[in-house]
Write a protein that holds these residues in place. Structure first.
Motif, mmCIF file in Angstrom:
data_model
loop_
_atom_site.group_PDB
_atom_site.id
_atom_site.type_symbol
_atom_site.label_atom_id
_atom_site.label_comp_id
_atom_site.label_asym_id
_atom_site.label_seq_id
_atom_site.Cartn_x
_atom_site.Cartn_y
_atom_site.Cartn_z
ATOM 1 N N ALA A 272 0.838 -1.210 0.000
ATOM 2 C CA ALA A 272 0.000 0.000 0.000
ATOM 3 C C ALA A 272 0.872 1.259 0.000
ATOM 4 O O ALA A 272 0.592 2.231 -0.714
ATOM 5 N N LEU A 273 1.952 1.236 0.794
ATOM 6 C CA LEU A 273 2.842 2.406 0.846
ATOM 7 C C LEU A 273 3.594 2.567 -0.470
ATOM 8 O O LEU A 273 3.799 3.686 -0.956
ATOM 9 N N GLU A 274 3.985 1.438 -1.073
ATOM 10 C CA GLU A 274 4.722 1.503 -2.336
ATOM 11 C C GLU A 274 3.842 2.112 -3.443
ATOM 12 O O GLU A 274 4.318 2.918 -4.254
ATOM 13 N N VAL A 275 2.556 1.750 -3.444
ATOM 14 C CA VAL A 275 1.644 2.316 -4.456
ATOM 15 C C VAL A 275 1.603 3.833 -4.312
ATOM 16 O O VAL A 275 1.720 4.581 -5.290
ATOM 17 N N ARG A 276 1.468 4.302 -3.059
ATOM 18 C CA ARG A 276 1.396 5.756 -2.832
ATOM 19 C C ARG A 276 2.736 6.434 -3.123
ATOM 20 O O ARG A 276 2.789 7.565 -3.602
ATOM 21 N N TRP A 277 3.842 5.745 -2.800
ATOM 22 C CA TRP A 277 5.179 6.298 -3.065
ATOM 23 C C TRP A 277 5.362 6.476 -4.577
ATOM 24 O O TRP A 277 5.890 7.485 -5.042
ATOM 25 N N GLN A 278 4.903 5.480 -5.330
ATOM 26 C CA GLN A 278 5.039 5.561 -6.786
ATOM 27 C C GLN A 278 4.124 6.638 -7.363
ATOM 28 O O GLN A 278 4.459 7.289 -8.343
ATOM 29 N N LYS A 279 2.966 6.822 -6.755
ATOM 30 C CA LYS A 279 2.043 7.858 -7.217
ATOM 31 C C LYS A 279 2.609 9.249 -6.897
ATOM 32 O O LYS A 279 2.468 10.190 -7.678
ATOM 33 N N GLY A 280 3.273 9.355 -5.732
ATOM 34 C CA GLY A 280 3.919 10.620 -5.352
ATOM 35 C C GLY A 280 2.968 11.588 -4.672
ATOM 36 O O GLY A 280 1.753 11.480 -4.798
ATOM 37 N N GLY A 281 3.572 12.530 -3.911
ATOM 38 C CA GLY A 281 2.799 13.631 -3.343
ATOM 39 C C GLY A 281 2.355 13.419 -1.904
ATOM 40 O O GLY A 281 2.599 12.381 -1.287
ATOM 41 N N LEU A 282 1.691 14.447 -1.385
ATOM 42 C CA LEU A 282 1.306 14.501 0.029
ATOM 43 C C LEU A 282 0.378 13.364 0.455
ATOM 44 O O LEU A 282 0.330 13.011 1.630
ATOM 45 N N LEU A 283 -0.373 12.804 -0.510
ATOM 46 C CA LEU A 283 -1.351 11.775 -0.146
ATOM 47 C C LEU A 283 -0.698 10.456 0.238
ATOM 48 O O LEU A 283 -1.382 9.500 0.598
ATOM 49 N N PHE A 284 0.641 10.421 0.187
ATOM 50 C CA PHE A 284 1.370 9.254 0.694
ATOM 51 C C PHE A 284 0.897 8.929 2.112
ATOM 52 O O PHE A 284 0.686 7.764 2.471
#
Ligand code: NA7
Length: 547
Positions: A272-284
């Motif tokens: 889940a964190l990797e998906v957000r890291w790859q997406k980028g930005g504050l919503l991590f």
């Protein structure tokens, strides 16, 4: 004059005086004028844009997506303006502010290069004294910005230094060429983290002086695809509505995860964190719903970022220094492009000021105290020479710009005295004892914890409605009731106390400024706050006193 050659003279008397021509002041002018009030804005800069007028440092960019970080009050405006990138650069945002000023003919009611020095409540009106005269106003709106009073720290012998010094929040308009120069950047908050990779590409050598390492996530900035822009614009109202229902009034398309970080397996959490890291930005930080309430979850999320730093930065010693150990998100999360990668360059190095503090400045650089001793217990020093020192050292946030104005309210009381132990207020909009004075995105409101443009619009709409309703009644003044104000301050403290925000030193708490009272200033949670403001207005402005 940098205001396109137009300089409005201030009238002797107006209904509404506004301090500041940033995004808050510009919209306040438009709304108040449209509601039939005579209105005038006083602005210390020579153009509109506020934060985006002053912060011209290399790499300056918004960390909220452009399609969200923009006004929504005019459908025509939001349809016609074309953002080029996911995260707009400072020059593009400034062009947008200038476009808005032209499109809504704002400049005719703005005095540029005019600093408001004092506000005095006399005979049911505010006397607004500026560097070029005085105006009487029925209402005053402080649109002074949350991050507009630069914090420039002093060091022993800094007046001896003969190189150039800069602050990111007061950058020269003509730009600075660092080619062939040995440069130091002091500070690793958002401004440092954005500027360091860009300056490193130009300077001969860059030394980063870090006091506290920050957590930063990649922006993954990109050119906006016409298809994506068209899909947002086809239903812009719904896009805005969804965003306004999130806690930070942004990212409605990427809702906060439904679980806590401790409630899932290690593998699920990593994914889940990797998906957000790859997406980028504050919503991590929104991968899990308890990032800022559960210390164990927070530590697991922070571990993920520390691992990213460890695997990105080649030199293990530099990686160690860059790894924060505090609560992630406690200080505002940074968003970067190639920040950690920059420390793999041959012309960049890091000094950890906690291990090697600044002892003093010299004519040509800075002397640091080294952690080792000379064998008989005396600390060693080392001098580094710099052609330029850049202070990316932040701001006296939320109250700094307001406190620069000498504000004297009812019965001669000074706002500086009333705020001596913290910025007491009601709804972040009004202060007891200061009638007809409003703050936009003031302390006590969600402001800096949200998409600022959403909070600005919300406050401007609320204030305009409030003063219009007052005009319809036989009353002339409105101010916070003292008991309602006391309860509000308690409410903000209670909500903040339920989070991890108060567990570190940050500008949210005022601890970055020596002597500033330690009070958590913004209120977490936009939707509940907006609902409360609406209820209070419907309930005949409950908690306000009208006379
Ligand atoms: P910030 O986030 O307040 O960062 C300021 C940085 O400067 C931070 O790393 C500070 O270290 C450092 N600092 C401040 N004073 C000193 C002294 N005296 N010595 C060494 N280092 C110092 O400001 P920014 O301009 O980067 O960002 C402000 C907001 O703008 C940001 O949060 C976004 O909302 C946009 P510290 O952490 O205090 O030890």
């Amino acid at each position: 004059m940098g205001n396109n050659g137009r300089m409005a003279a201030a009238p002797h008397r107006v209904d509404v005086a506004i301090v500041g021509a940033g995004f808050a002041g510009m919209y306040m002018l438009h709304r108040a004028r449209s509601a039939g009030f005579s209105t005038h804005v006083f602005e210390r800069g020579s153009g509109v844009g506020g934060t985006w007028y002053w912060n011209r440092y290399p790499g300056a960019r918004c960390d909220v997506p452009s399609l969200e970080y923009s006004y929504q009050f005019s459908e025509e405006l939001q349809q016609e303006w074309e953002w080029s990138e996911k995260y707009a650069t400072q020059p593009e945002i400034l062009r947008y502010a200038e476009h808005v000023a032209d499109r809504f003919d704002l400049r005719r009611d703005i005095s540029f290069e005019t600093t408001v020095q004092s506000l005095n409540w006399q005979n049911n009106a505010w006397r607004v004294s500026t560097t070029s005269g005085a105006t009487l106003a029925r209402f005053v709106v402080l649109a002074t910005g949350c991050l507009s009073a630069a914090n420039v720290p002093r060091f022993p012998d800094d007046d001896l230094y003969k190189g150039n010094t800069y602050h990111t929040g007061n950058w020269p308009h003509e730009g600075v060429d660092f080619s062939g120069k040995r440069v130091a950047v002091v500070g690793t908050g958002s401004s440092g983290i954005q500027s360091i990779p860009v300056i490193a590409e130009q300077a001969e050598y860059l030394t980063v002086l870090q006091r506290t390492p920050a957590y930063s996530v990649p922006a993954r900035n990109q050119t906006l695809s016409p298809d994506y822009v068209a899909s947002v614009k086809a239903n812009y109202g719904e896009f805005r509505r969804k965003n306004s229902l999130t806690r930070a009034a942004l990212g409605g398309d990427t809702p906060t995860g439904p679980q806590g970080a401790c409630e899932v397996s290690d593998q699920e959490r990593h994914n889940a964190l990797e998906v957000r890291w790859q997406k980028g930005g504050l919503l991590f930080l929104g991968a899990f719903n308890d990032a800022l309430t559960n210390p164990t979850s927070n530590r697991l999320i922070a571990d993920f970022v520390r691992e990213k730093i460890r695997t990105t930065v080649c030199d293990p010693e530099t990686a160690r220094k860059l790894m924060p150990d505090a609560v992630i998100g406690c200080k505002r999360l940074c968003v970067d492009t190639d920040y950690y990668e920059t420390f793999n360059r041959h012309n960049v190095s890091l000094i950890d000021l906690r291990e090697q503090p600044i002892q003093r400045f010299t004519e040509s650089g800075i002397v640091f105290t080294r952690p080792d001793t000379d064998g008989v217990g005396k600390p060693q020093t080392i001098e580094h020479e710099f052609d330029a020192v850049i202070f990316a050292t932040g701001f006296d946030a939320m109250t700094g710009a307001i406190n620069k104005i000498d504000i004297q309210g009812r019965d001669g009381q000074l706002l500086a005295d009333v705020w001596s132990e913290g910025p007491v207020n009601y709804l972040g909009l009004s202060v007891h004892g200061f009638p007809n004075l409003f703050m936009i995105t003031g302390p006590g409101s969600p402001s800096v914890l949200t998409n600022m443009i959403v909070s600005i619009q919300h406050h401007v709409d609320w204030i305009t409605e409030c003063i219009a309703q007052l005009g319809d009644s036989a009353k002339t003044t409105i101010e916070a009731d003292s008991e309602a104000q006391r309860e509000w301050v308690e409410h903000v403290n209670t909500v903040a106390g339920m989070t991890l925000y108060t567990s570190c030193s940050s500008w949210y708490l005022g601890t970055n400024i020596y002597g500033k009272p330690r009070v958590f200033m913004p209120l977490p949670g936009f939707p509940a706050y907006a609902q409360r403001c609406a209820e209070i207005a419907r309930d005949d402005y409950r908690g306000f006193v009208t006379r």
